[in-house]
Motif scaffolding. Structure first.
Motif, short mmCIF file in Angstrom:
data_model
loop_
_atom_site.label_atom_id
_atom_site.label_comp_id
_atom_site.label_asym_id
_atom_site.label_seq_id
_atom_site.Cartn_x
_atom_site.Cartn_y
_atom_site.Cartn_z
N LEU A 104 51.48 -25.94 54.06
CA LEU A 104 51.02 -24.91 55.00
C LEU A 104 51.22 -25.39 56.43
O LEU A 104 51.00 -26.57 56.73
CB LEU A 104 49.55 -24.60 54.77
CG LEU A 104 49.18 -24.02 53.41
CD1 LEU A 104 47.67 -24.06 53.20
CD2 LEU A 104 49.70 -22.59 53.27
N ARG A 105 51.61 -24.48 57.28
CA ARG A 105 51.65 -24.70 58.73
C ARG A 105 50.96 -23.50 59.35
O ARG A 105 51.48 -22.38 59.28
CB ARG A 105 53.08 -24.78 59.25
CG ARG A 105 53.79 -26.06 58.95
CD ARG A 105 55.12 -26.08 59.66
NE ARG A 105 55.88 -27.28 59.34
CZ ARG A 105 57.16 -27.43 59.64
NH1 ARG A 105 57.81 -26.46 60.27
NH2 ARG A 105 57.79 -28.54 59.32
N ARG A 106 49.80 -23.76 59.90
CA ARG A 106 48.97 -22.68 60.43
C ARG A 106 48.84 -21.59 59.37
O ARG A 106 48.34 -21.85 58.30
CB ARG A 106 49.52 -22.19 61.76
CG ARG A 106 49.45 -23.29 62.85
CD ARG A 106 50.19 -22.97 64.12
NE ARG A 106 51.64 -22.86 63.99
CZ ARG A 106 52.49 -23.88 63.86
NH1 ARG A 106 52.04 -25.11 63.81
NH2 ARG A 106 53.79 -23.68 63.79
N ALA A 107 49.30 -20.37 59.63
CA ALA A 107 49.16 -19.28 58.65
C ALA A 107 50.46 -19.01 57.91
O ALA A 107 50.72 -17.90 57.47
CB ALA A 107 48.69 -18.02 59.37
N HIS A 108 51.29 -20.04 57.74
CA HIS A 108 52.57 -19.91 57.05
C HIS A 108 52.61 -20.87 55.86
O HIS A 108 52.04 -21.95 55.90
CB HIS A 108 53.73 -20.25 57.99
CG HIS A 108 53.88 -19.29 59.12
ND1 HIS A 108 53.07 -19.33 60.23
CD2 HIS A 108 54.73 -18.27 59.30
CE1 HIS A 108 53.43 -18.37 61.06
NE2 HIS A 108 54.44 -17.70 60.52
N PRO A 143 65.02 -22.04 51.79
CA PRO A 143 63.63 -22.33 52.14
C PRO A 143 63.26 -21.77 53.52
O PRO A 143 64.09 -21.74 54.42
CB PRO A 143 63.58 -23.85 52.14
CG PRO A 143 64.96 -24.25 52.56
CD PRO A 143 65.88 -23.21 51.99
N SER A 144 62.02 -21.34 53.63
CA SER A 144 61.51 -20.91 54.93
C SER A 144 60.00 -20.86 54.89
O SER A 144 59.38 -20.76 53.83
CB SER A 144 62.08 -19.55 55.33
OG SER A 144 61.69 -18.55 54.42
N PHE A 145 59.41 -20.95 56.09
CA PHE A 145 57.97 -20.76 56.21
C PHE A 145 57.71 -19.26 56.36
O PHE A 145 58.26 -18.61 57.24
CB PHE A 145 57.41 -21.54 57.41
CG PHE A 145 57.21 -22.99 57.10
CD1 PHE A 145 56.05 -23.42 56.49
CD2 PHE A 145 58.18 -23.92 57.42
CE1 PHE A 145 55.85 -24.76 56.18
CE2 PHE A 145 58.00 -25.26 57.13
CZ PHE A 145 56.83 -25.68 56.51
N VAL A 146 56.89 -18.73 55.46
CA VAL A 146 56.60 -17.30 55.42
C VAL A 146 55.14 -17.10 55.81
O VAL A 146 54.25 -17.80 55.30
CB VAL A 146 56.85 -16.74 54.00
CG1 VAL A 146 56.48 -15.27 53.91
CG2 VAL A 146 58.30 -16.98 53.58
N HIS A 147 54.89 -16.13 56.70
CA HIS A 147 53.51 -15.84 57.09
C HIS A 147 52.74 -15.36 55.87
O HIS A 147 53.25 -14.55 55.07
CB HIS A 147 53.47 -14.79 58.20
CG HIS A 147 52.17 -14.76 58.91
ND1 HIS A 147 51.04 -14.19 58.38
CD2 HIS A 147 51.82 -15.28 60.11
CE1 HIS A 147 50.03 -14.33 59.22
NE2 HIS A 147 50.48 -14.99 60.29
#
Length: 156
Positions: free
Chosen positions: A17-21, A105-109
């Motif tokens: 997790l990164r913040r809300a992602h 791959p990606s960071f998804v909210h």
């Protein structure tokens, strides 16, 4: 033959997790947490580190157990247990990059997770884990096997 006679497949995944992602990998028809099957003799944590690096290019440090899930598909005789470790990436500014064919791959909210074809469908659990924070993890004990005293003295 019932499911009890079939082998159980193990999958080890990382919840980053990164913040809300949340870090997810898009496949052709669905999305998954980065992870995979451990190699012979590989611990769950080592498998998570290796698989996340292979699939996203990110280096992570696995911590406690976020959750464990089980899926069965009697129609195909499949039985899967997935251990999801909460992990922190070494460089929170680095971007994931496609290192494995067929995965993006990606960071998804987290607010977008319900609209994805997430497999297995654990979007609500991801959002709940984020809301509760890392203090909700269970201990990951790793390999606790120790030889019995008689086994330790045996010479084959």
């Amino acid at each position: 033959m019932g499911l009890d006679a079939k082998p159980v497949n193990l999958r080890c995944t990382g919840l980053i997790l990164r913040r809300a992602h949340v870090l997810l990998c898009r496949r052709t028809e669905d999305w998954v947490l980065p992870g995979g099957t451990p190699k012979d003799g590989e611990s769950v944590a080592s498998c998570v580190r290796r698989e996340v690096r292979e699939e996203t290019g990110l280096a992570v440090l696995p911590g406690g157990v976020a959750f464990v899930l089980e899926t069965t598909n009697p129609e195909y005789g499949q039985h899967l247990i997935e251990i999801v470790l909460h992990a922190v990436d070494d460089d929170p500014e680095s971007e994931p990059h496609g290192a494995e064919a067929g995965l993006v791959p990606s960071f998804v909210h987290l607010e977008h997770v319900p609209s994805l074809g997430l497999r297995p469908p654990i979007g609500g659990h991801l959002r709940s884990f984020h809301a509760g924070g890392a203090q909700r993890t269970a201990a990951y004990l790793g390999n606790v096997w120790r030889p019995a005293p008689a086994e330790a003295r045996r010479t084959w």
